[in-house]
Write a protein that holds these residues in place. Structure first.
Motif, PDB file in Angstrom:
ATOM      1  N   TYR A   1      -9.055  -1.994   3.032  1.00 56.91           N
ATOM      2  CA  TYR A   1      -9.246  -2.051   1.578  1.00 56.91           C
ATOM      3  C   TYR A   1     -10.722  -2.282   1.305  1.00 56.91           C
TER       4      TYR A   1
ATOM      5  N   TRP B   1       2.080   2.403   2.649  1.00 51.57           N
ATOM      6  CA  TRP B   1       1.550   3.037   3.856  1.00 51.57           C
ATOM      7  C   TRP B   1       2.262   2.388   5.037  1.00 51.57           C
TER       8      TRP B   1
ATOM      9  N   SER C   1       0.813  -1.220   0.000  1.00 49.08           N
ATOM     10  CA  SER C   1       0.000   0.000   0.000  1.00 49.08           C
ATOM     11  C   SER C   1       0.843   1.266   0.000  1.00 49.08           C
TER      12      SER C   1
ATOM     13  N   GLN D   1      -4.845  -1.395   8.077  1.00 47.49           N
ATOM     14  CA  GLN D   1      -5.083  -0.889   6.733  1.00 47.49           C
ATOM     15  C   GLN D   1      -6.398  -1.463   6.224  1.00 47.49           C
TER      16      GLN D   1
ATOM     17  N   GLY E   1      -7.209   3.465   3.817  1.00 45.89           N
ATOM     18  CA  GLY E   1      -6.358   4.145   4.784  1.00 45.89           C
ATOM     19  C   GLY E   1      -6.298   3.397   6.095  1.00 45.89           C
ATOM     20  N   GLY E   2      -5.711   4.056   7.072  1.00 46.74           N
ATOM     21  CA  GLY E   2      -5.596   3.501   8.413  1.00 46.74           C
ATOM     22  C   GLY E   2      -6.737   3.987   9.297  1.00 46.74           C
TER      23      GLY E   2
ATOM     24  N   ILE F   1      -7.714   7.856   9.170  1.00 43.15           N
ATOM     25  CA  ILE F   1      -8.451   8.193   7.942  1.00 43.15           C
ATOM     26  C   ILE F   1      -9.859   7.602   8.005  1.00 43.15           C
TER      27      ILE F   1
END
Length: 107
Positions: free
Chosen positions: A73, A66, A64, A71, A80-81, A84
């Motif tokens: 999807y 990131w 990612s 995380q 995002g994490g 977010i």
């Protein structure tokens, strides 16, 4: 290879959360918050405990681009994490995303 396994998991599930621990027993506060948000939305999701698989734990960060876990999807796209997720949730954007993507249980 970890990237192939991660890609398969992401494509096989409408919603997938790579996290520390499991939804019943999250192993960090951020993972716990991410689970609470998804549970509150009432969506079906898969979870992957990165603590059980070092290859996945490192691989997901590269996959990612990131640096942190959890995380999220949705339909193959990195969202995002937990920060977010929380911002999107509070703004109503996460619910909207789930509905637009036709995620099961997102009412």
């Amino acid at each position: 290879m970890a990237q192939d396994r991660i890609s398969q998991i992401v494509s096989d599930n409408d919603v997938v959360l790579f996290m520390k621990g499991t939804p019943l027993f999250p192993q960090c506060g951020f993972s716990s918050r991410a689970v609470a948000i998804l549970d509150h939305l009432g969506v079906e999701y898969a979870s992957v405990d990165v603590l059980q698989d070092q290859e996945i734990r490192q691989g997901i960060k590269a996959f990612s681009d990131w640096p942190t876990i959890p995380q999220l999807y949705v339909k193959g796209e990195f969202v995002g994490g937990s920060d977010i997720m929380m911002e999107m949730y509070e703004a109503g954007e996460l619910q909207q995303l789930m509905q637009e993507q036709g995620v099961k249980g997102a009412a």
